[in-house]
Design a protein around this motif. Structure first.
Motif, PDB file in Angstrom:
ATOM      1  N   VAL A 151       0.811  -1.223   0.000  1.00 33.47           N
ATOM      2  CA  VAL A 151       0.000   0.000   0.000  1.00 33.47           C
ATOM      3  C   VAL A 151       0.841   1.269   0.000  1.00 33.47           C
ATOM      4  CG1 VAL A 151      -1.996  -1.105   1.100  1.00 33.47           C
ATOM      5  CG2 VAL A 151      -0.238  -0.022   2.519  1.00 33.47           C
ATOM      6  N   GLU A 152       2.167   1.135   0.118  1.00 34.23           N
ATOM      7  CA  GLU A 152       3.041   2.302   0.052  1.00 34.23           C
ATOM      8  C   GLU A 152       4.454   1.860  -0.312  1.00 34.23           C
ATOM      9  OE1 GLU A 152       2.699   3.994   3.979  1.00 34.23           O
ATOM     10  OE2 GLU A 152       4.303   2.754   4.762  1.00 34.23           O
ATOM     11  N   HIS A 153       5.293   2.840  -0.637  1.00 34.87           N
ATOM     12  CA  HIS A 153       6.679   2.555  -1.012  1.00 34.87           C
ATOM     13  C   HIS A 153       7.459   1.993   0.170  1.00 34.87           C
ATOM     14  CE1 HIS A 153       5.920   4.554  -4.751  1.00 34.87           C
ATOM     15  NE2 HIS A 153       5.764   5.737  -4.186  1.00 34.87           N
ATOM     16  N   ARG A 154       8.440   1.163  -0.125  1.00 36.31           N
ATOM     17  CA  ARG A 154       9.360   0.655   0.899  1.00 36.31           C
ATOM     18  C   ARG A 154      10.598   1.533   0.910  1.00 36.31           C
ATOM     19  NH1 ARG A 154       8.554  -5.850   0.784  1.00 36.31           N
ATOM     20  NH2 ARG A 154       6.321  -5.738   0.500  1.00 36.31           N
ATOM     21  N   ARG A 155      11.285   1.537   2.037  1.00 33.33           N
ATOM     22  CA  ARG A 155      12.477   2.369   2.187  1.00 33.33           C
ATOM     23  C   ARG A 155      13.626   1.529   2.724  1.00 33.33           C
ATOM     24  NH1 ARG A 155       7.999   5.026   3.356  1.00 33.33           N
ATOM     25  NH2 ARG A 155       7.658   7.127   2.601  1.00 33.33           N
ATOM     26  N   PHE A 156      14.847   2.017   2.520  1.00 27.80           N
ATOM     27  CA  PHE A 156      16.026   1.347   3.056  1.00 27.80           C
ATOM     28  C   PHE A 156      16.191   1.754   4.518  1.00 27.80           C
ATOM     29  CE2 PHE A 156      17.160   1.102  -1.501  1.00 27.80           C
ATOM     30  CZ  PHE A 156      17.322  -0.267  -1.581  1.00 27.80           C
ATOM     31  N   GLU A 157      15.348   1.186   5.380  1.00 31.63           N
ATOM     32  CA  GLU A 157      15.404   1.419   6.821  1.00 31.63           C
ATOM     33  C   GLU A 157      15.153   0.097   7.531  1.00 31.63           C
ATOM     34  OE1 GLU A 157      12.377   4.416   7.158  1.00 31.63           O
ATOM     35  OE2 GLU A 157      10.750   2.967   7.157  1.00 31.63           O
ATOM     36  N   PHE A 197      24.586 -16.827   2.606  1.00 27.98           N
ATOM     37  CA  PHE A 197      24.464 -16.116   1.338  1.00 27.98           C
ATOM     38  C   PHE A 197      25.078 -14.731   1.489  1.00 27.98           C
ATOM     39  CE2 PHE A 197      21.700 -19.521   0.483  1.00 27.98           C
ATOM     40  CZ  PHE A 197      21.321 -19.511  -0.851  1.00 27.98           C
ATOM     41  N   ARG A 198      25.659 -14.230   0.403  1.00 28.98           N
ATOM     42  CA  ARG A 198      26.183 -12.867   0.351  1.00 28.98           C
ATOM     43  C   ARG A 198      25.143 -11.965  -0.301  1.00 28.98           C
ATOM     44  NH1 ARG A 198      29.649 -15.737  -2.402  1.00 28.98           N
ATOM     45  NH2 ARG A 198      29.277 -14.533  -4.295  1.00 28.98           N
ATOM     46  N   VAL A 199      25.032 -10.740   0.196  1.00 29.47           N
ATOM     47  CA  VAL A 199      24.196  -9.740  -0.460  1.00 29.47           C
ATOM     48  C   VAL A 199      25.082  -9.096  -1.522  1.00 29.47           C
ATOM     49  CG1 VAL A 199      22.761  -7.688  -0.175  1.00 29.47           C
ATOM     50  CG2 VAL A 199      22.941  -9.352   1.703  1.00 29.47           C
ATOM     51  N   GLU A 200      24.839  -9.434  -2.775  1.00 28.29           N
ATOM     52  CA  GLU A 200      25.690  -8.971  -3.873  1.00 28.29           C
ATOM     53  C   GLU A 200      25.322  -7.585  -4.365  1.00 28.29           C
ATOM     54  OE1 GLU A 200      28.376 -10.431  -5.630  1.00 28.29           O
ATOM     55  OE2 GLU A 200      28.443 -11.725  -3.861  1.00 28.29           O
ATOM     56  N   GLU A 201      24.034  -7.257  -4.342  1.00 21.84           N
ATOM     57  CA  GLU A 201      23.614  -5.928  -4.782  1.00 21.84           C
ATOM     58  C   GLU A 201      22.242  -5.610  -4.216  1.00 21.84           C
ATOM     59  OE1 GLU A 201      22.560  -5.378  -9.026  1.00 21.84           O
ATOM     60  OE2 GLU A 201      22.778  -7.543  -9.225  1.00 21.84           O
ATOM     61  N   CYS A 202      21.945  -4.319  -4.185  1.00 18.87           N
ATOM     62  CA  CYS A 202      20.612  -3.876  -3.762  1.00 18.87           C
ATOM     63  C   CYS A 202      20.183  -2.723  -4.661  1.00 18.87           C
ATOM     64  CB  CYS A 202      20.609  -3.475  -2.290  1.00 18.87           C
ATOM     65  SG  CYS A 202      21.605  -2.047  -1.899  1.00 18.87           S
ATOM     66  N   TRP A 203      18.891  -2.589  -4.831  1.00 24.08           N
ATOM     67  CA  TRP A 203      18.350  -1.527  -5.670  1.00 24.08           C
ATOM     68  C   TRP A 203      16.882  -1.317  -5.299  1.00 24.08           C
ATOM     69  CZ3 TRP A 203      19.080  -6.522  -7.073  1.00 24.08           C
ATOM     70  CH2 TRP A 203      18.011  -7.200  -7.668  1.00 24.08           C
ATOM     71  N   CYS A 204      16.314  -0.276  -5.854  1.00 24.34           N
ATOM     72  CA  CYS A 204      14.905   0.043  -5.640  1.00 24.34           C
ATOM     73  C   CYS A 204      14.240   0.032  -7.016  1.00 24.34           C
ATOM     74  CB  CYS A 204      14.815   1.424  -4.997  1.00 24.34           C
ATOM     75  SG  CYS A 204      13.299   1.700  -4.127  1.00 24.34           S
ATOM     76  N   GLU A 205      13.056  -0.577  -7.101  1.00 24.59           N
ATOM     77  CA  GLU A 205      12.322  -0.609  -8.366  1.00 24.59           C
ATOM     78  C   GLU A 205      10.832  -0.708  -8.082  1.00 24.59           C
ATOM     79  OE1 GLU A 205      13.918  -4.145 -10.227  1.00 24.59           O
ATOM     80  OE2 GLU A 205      12.246  -5.367  -9.519  1.00 24.59           O
ATOM     81  N   LYS A 206      10.044  -0.490  -9.102  1.00 25.88           N
ATOM     82  CA  LYS A 206       8.594  -0.600  -8.965  1.00 25.88           C
ATOM     83  C   LYS A 206       8.212  -2.072  -8.958  1.00 25.88           C
ATOM     84  CE  LYS A 206       5.992   2.403 -10.949  1.00 25.88           C
ATOM     85  NZ  LYS A 206       5.170   3.196 -11.903  1.00 25.88           N
ATOM     86  N   GLY A 207       7.446  -2.495  -7.940  1.00 25.12           N
ATOM     87  CA  GLY A 207       6.999  -3.874  -7.836  1.00 25.12           C
ATOM     88  C   GLY A 207       5.701  -4.110  -8.592  1.00 25.12           C
ATOM     89  N   ARG A 208       5.211  -5.316  -8.534  1.00 24.93           N
ATOM     90  CA  ARG A 208       3.976  -5.688  -9.245  1.00 24.93           C
ATOM     91  C   ARG A 208       2.778  -4.837  -8.846  1.00 24.93           C
ATOM     92  NH1 ARG A 208       3.850 -12.256  -9.703  1.00 24.93           N
ATOM     93  NH2 ARG A 208       5.895 -12.445 -10.679  1.00 24.93           N
ATOM     94  N   SER A 209       2.768  -4.395  -7.597  1.00 25.19           N
ATOM     95  CA  SER A 209       1.624  -3.607  -7.124  1.00 25.19           C
ATOM     96  C   SER A 209       1.748  -2.125  -7.462  1.00 25.19           C
ATOM     97  CB  SER A 209       1.462  -3.785  -5.613  1.00 25.19           C
ATOM     98  OG  SER A 209       2.619  -3.304  -4.965  1.00 25.19           O
ATOM     99  N   CYS A 221      12.335  -2.381  -2.129  1.00 26.45           N
ATOM    100  CA  CYS A 221      13.776  -2.584  -1.949  1.00 26.45           C
ATOM    101  C   CYS A 221      14.085  -4.019  -2.351  1.00 26.45           C
ATOM    102  CB  CYS A 221      14.170  -2.361  -0.488  1.00 26.45           C
ATOM    103  SG  CYS A 221      13.758  -0.729   0.141  1.00 26.45           S
ATOM    104  N   ARG A 222      15.079  -4.195  -3.224  1.00 29.72           N
ATOM    105  CA  ARG A 222      15.414  -5.527  -3.734  1.00 29.72           C
ATOM    106  C   ARG A 222      16.864  -5.846  -3.426  1.00 29.72           C
ATOM    107  NH1 ARG A 222      11.550  -8.585  -6.232  1.00 29.72           N
ATOM    108  NH2 ARG A 222      12.669  -8.826  -8.137  1.00 29.72           N
ATOM    109  N   TYR A 223      17.142  -7.135  -3.242  1.00 29.15           N
ATOM    110  CA  TYR A 223      18.488  -7.606  -2.916  1.00 29.15           C
ATOM    111  C   TYR A 223      18.757  -8.869  -3.717  1.00 29.15           C
ATOM    112  CZ  TYR A 223      17.375  -4.657   1.016  1.00 29.15           C
ATOM    113  OH  TYR A 223      16.969  -3.600   1.785  1.00 29.15           O
TER     114      TYR A 223
END
Length: 138
Positions: free
Chosen positions: A71-77, A113-125, A130-132
């Motif tokens: 219902v709202e954007h996610r943040r890196f927090e 597992f290693r976190v290789e990268e992270c980014w923000c993008e528009k999801g299906r909804s 926030c993606r990893y």
């Protein structure tokens, strides 16, 4: 603990200190990084993908409590920020998979597992998520 070890429920995971939170999908804090993540659990994110040795994991937040929909954007927090710290410090994260499709649902330890990268993008909804990209370590 060995890769493949099964735990009956979230309480057993917590008691074994594999994944301490009883509900959250990410355990950890910004300052120290993430300790563990659970993928595939009830309420799992529609945007996540599990490819075995590589996981595309969606961070927490922005979901309605009543229906679990975005219902709202996610943040890196919070837990999301902890995963960013794990990426920048190259600290591995314990991965646990929920296996709920069978007669005796449980949680299987998937290894480090290693976190290789992270980014923000528009999801299906339609909201930002926030993606990893998590890759099996070793």
């Amino acid at each position: 603990m060995e890769v493949g070890q099964v735990f009956a429920n979230r309480r057993a995971l917590s008691d074994a200190q594999v994944h301490r939170p009883l509900q959250a999908g990410t355990s950890g804090i910004r300052e120290r990084g993430a300790e563990s993540v659970v993928v595939g659990w009830v309420g799992w994110n529609e945007d996540d993908r599990d490819h075995g040795d590589e996981i595309v994991f969606t961070g927490r937040g922005g979901r309605a409590l009543d229906a679990g929909r975005q219902v709202e954007h996610r943040r890196f927090e919070r837990g999301n920020a902890a995963l960013v710290t794990s990426m920048t410090t190259a600290r591995p994260v314990r991965l646990v998979r929920f296996e709920g499709g069978g007669r005796a649902p449980g949680y299987r330890y998937g290894g480090l597992f290693r976190v290789e990268e992270c980014w923000c993008e528009k999801g299906r909804s339609g909201f930002l998520i926030c993606r990893y990209r998590l890759v099996r370590s070793g």
